[in-house]
Design an enzyme around this catalytic site. Sequence first.
Site, PDB file in Angstrom:
ATOM      1  N   ASP A 479       0.828  -1.211   0.000  1.00  0.00           N
ATOM      2  CA  ASP A 479       0.000   0.000   0.000  1.00  0.00           C
ATOM      3  C   ASP A 479       0.865   1.265   0.000  1.00  0.00           C
ATOM      4  O   ASP A 479       2.065   1.217   0.308  1.00  0.00           O
ATOM      5  CB  ASP A 479      -0.894  -0.045   1.259  1.00  0.00           C
ATOM      6  CG  ASP A 479      -2.160   0.779   1.126  1.00  0.00           C
ATOM      7  OD1 ASP A 479      -2.293   1.538   0.147  1.00  0.00           O
ATOM      8  OD2 ASP A 479      -3.025   0.671   2.018  1.00  0.00           O
ATOM      9  N   ASP A 549     -10.594   2.171  -3.063  1.00  0.00           N
ATOM     10  CA  ASP A 549     -11.109   1.956  -1.703  1.00  0.00           C
ATOM     11  C   ASP A 549     -12.629   1.992  -1.688  1.00  0.00           C
ATOM     12  O   ASP A 549     -13.243   1.679  -0.677  1.00  0.00           O
ATOM     13  CB  ASP A 549     -10.578   3.050  -0.768  1.00  0.00           C
ATOM     14  CG  ASP A 549      -9.221   2.663  -0.209  1.00  0.00           C
ATOM     15  OD1 ASP A 549      -8.791   1.525  -0.426  1.00  0.00           O
ATOM     16  OD2 ASP A 549      -8.590   3.524   0.441  1.00  0.00           O
TER      17      ASP A 549
HETATM   18  C1  DGJ Z   1      -5.764   1.986   2.118  1.00  0.00           C
HETATM   19  C2  DGJ Z   1      -6.150   0.779   1.346  1.00  0.00           C
HETATM   20  O1  DGJ Z   1      -6.603   1.130   0.080  1.00  0.00           O
HETATM   21  C3  DGJ Z   1      -7.197   0.011   2.134  1.00  0.00           C
HETATM   22  O2  DGJ Z   1      -7.650  -1.066   1.383  1.00  0.00           O
HETATM   23  C4  DGJ Z   1      -6.585  -0.431   3.414  1.00  0.00           C
HETATM   24  O3  DGJ Z   1      -5.546  -1.335   3.158  1.00  0.00           O
HETATM   25  C5  DGJ Z   1      -6.066   0.768   4.182  1.00  0.00           C
HETATM   26  N1  DGJ Z   1      -5.195   1.580   3.359  1.00  0.00           N
HETATM   27  C6  DGJ Z   1      -5.320   0.353   5.418  1.00  0.00           C
HETATM   28  O4  DGJ Z   1      -4.747   1.407   6.057  1.00  0.00           O
END
Ligand code: DGJ
Length: 739
Positions: A479, A549
């Site tokens: 991420d 997200d």
């Molecule tokens: C952002 C990601 O896109 C989410 O899926 C998740 O992993 C969060 N970060 C966790 O902090």
Amino acid sequence: MPILFDEAHQLFHLQTDRTSYAFQITKWGLLAHTYWGKSVRSDYLHRNLELRARSTVSPRPDPTEPAFSPDTMPQEFPVYGAGDFRPPAIEVLLENGTTVTDMTYRAHRIINGKPPLEGLPATYVESEEEAQTLEIELYDSLVGLSVFLSYSVYPTYDAISRSARVVHNGTEPLRLQRVLTMSIDLPHSDFDFLLLSGAHLRERAIYKRPLTPGGHTVESRRGVSGHQQNPFIALLPKGTDEDNGEVYGFSFVYSGSFLAHAEVDQFFTTRVQMGINPFDFSWLLTPGESFQTPEAVLVFSDQGLGGMSRIYHRLIRDRLCRGTFRHQERPILINNWEATYFDFDANKLENLAKEGSKLGMELFVLDDGWFGKRNDDHSSLGDWVVDKSKLPDGLKDLADRIARQGMALGLWFEPEMVSPDSDLYRQHPDWCLHVPDRRRTESRRQLVLDMSRNDVIEYVVESVSHVLESAPIAYVKWDLNRNFTEIGSQLLPKERQRETAHRYMLGLYQTLERITSKFPHILFESCAGGGGRFDPGMLYYMPQTWASDNSDAVSRLQIQYGTSLVYPPVTMGANVSVVPNHQIGRVTPLQTRGYAAMSGSFGYQLDLTNLSEEEKLTIGDQVALYKKIRGIVQFGGFYRLLNPFEKGEAAWMFVKEDRQEAVVFYFQVEAAVAGPIKRLRLKGLDEQLDYRLLHGEQKEEISQVDIYGGDYLQRIGVILPALKGDYQSLIFRLTAAAT
Ligand code: DGJ
């Protein structure tokens, strides 16, 4: 041969199975673009270079040739300063303070295959017959500077990749202020300019506008490619649509700040350029040094946007993505993020895995919060040590518990970041991007590690490797949750500070190369606050990306549809989540959430321990269904049928390469009354074949009757049942009927 050199006319003809791309060496040494489009025989291509004396204000450097002006010549790699007033591909600040260069043809060579780009992601070949590469040297004798333009031609993929390498053989240091990957001059401007634009939770929406005189720019100044603009543009002549007409696509294989620019000049011709964003960029080149640009992939199709997308999909799947999972079916995962957020312990996770396993899921992904003292997003990034208060017996124990449930364990990291509240930051406050004496601007309470530094790269490789070696980890979600500010590096001298952003990318790519090749058995998925770095550069290292997200099914229809313009569905991570949806509060049926997520690399992100019996049954069926269709979804041809940006419905289909099987999804976003009976016309089938049509999750053995011709299905279509209510959906499966 894919690359022909016509000596008599000094013309290069780059040929793919269905396209031609041609340019000529002119007597002034400039490379003149001649043609790009549907295949044309070589014989007459040279006749397309038509020079005319046009504007009196256009410079004419050769008095004997009034028709020649750099300002009107269609060029392949224009420079600044000698009469072309359109944007240059390269601009160099010389030791004497001037920026005028004169780069002309010096030599060329044609080689079989495609050499890798050192330190950068790029499309590749597996054997020399797959592509041919033309390398042309342009040279400025006064400075001793060469630019090697590289064109790799993939005949069967119908794609051409371009890049440029600057080599300094002069005596004085110089500074590259702008060095783009490619430039091309198209002979008119009757195009629509298409881009993918968005925001966090609304990634890659499709926008189209007519080209008008002046510049049309898509770019990132964020350090990463970003949620806001994707490194991709297309030009569509008027009338081109999803299935018909010509399209020119430009995709940039890079994950940092980029520029994609189309500019219409005074004579309504169009210059298209792509490369590292010159904004806040410069690169010091001392004698003997060289600079390699990233690559761009150019695609022409005369079969509309759909044709262009399928070319990109095949190339990205087969010759950009790498590793064990490139052609391997991806596991169905359950991710704990929306199920627990930071609030979990080993038992809770094990219970989640247990339920997932009962429902047929294959991979359990432990998301953010397993390390340091991370109970919220305020701390601990950089401290990649298991939090014993949540997992007292460590990751190995958790992996064993998950394995006992018949599942593999996956793990979340955000390795490029550091929290100010972390042991790492306390020990190495200079390891983040920063500018001396200036504020260090936080975003999500975190700072960006300076990946241009070798010590930081070593730390990231070692700390991530250490965790991956400590337990059987089968998957990593990599991420990145912020963009870059105060872009400066403690270790670079002042004259190299503006190299930091690109050096970061080179450091990141080196890190990814080392980690992914060290752990070839691990499936890596990249992520950036959802789809904030969904680009070909990342896909070279990690064959899938968390698309957004936003897990709301209706939002996902647009996000995935837009993303599919360039990127194949297998690269899009897509999960079913709860309702009301956590990001936007919408309530959609579980079936529709399932079908939207099944259109990519599938999984769940909800609390499975809190489901009704009915939901469990539905999810069990979805998992079983996806296992049947995932080979087609992930590796078949993708056809968009109805565009969710246009009306309240969406549809698409996946067709197996041999066209014996297909899967169709239809989504009714908004219910309508008193409309016509709807027929959904299919695509990509073999019109000579008959297909058995299975409705919904109907079992094969009970469907003998519904047989249609491929021609019928493509020209007349499937009659859709009346669906009551918003957010409804359908699936059809097709198998070729035995004749
Ligand atoms: C952002 C990601 O896109 C989410 O899926 C998740 O992993 C969060 N970060 C966790 O902090």
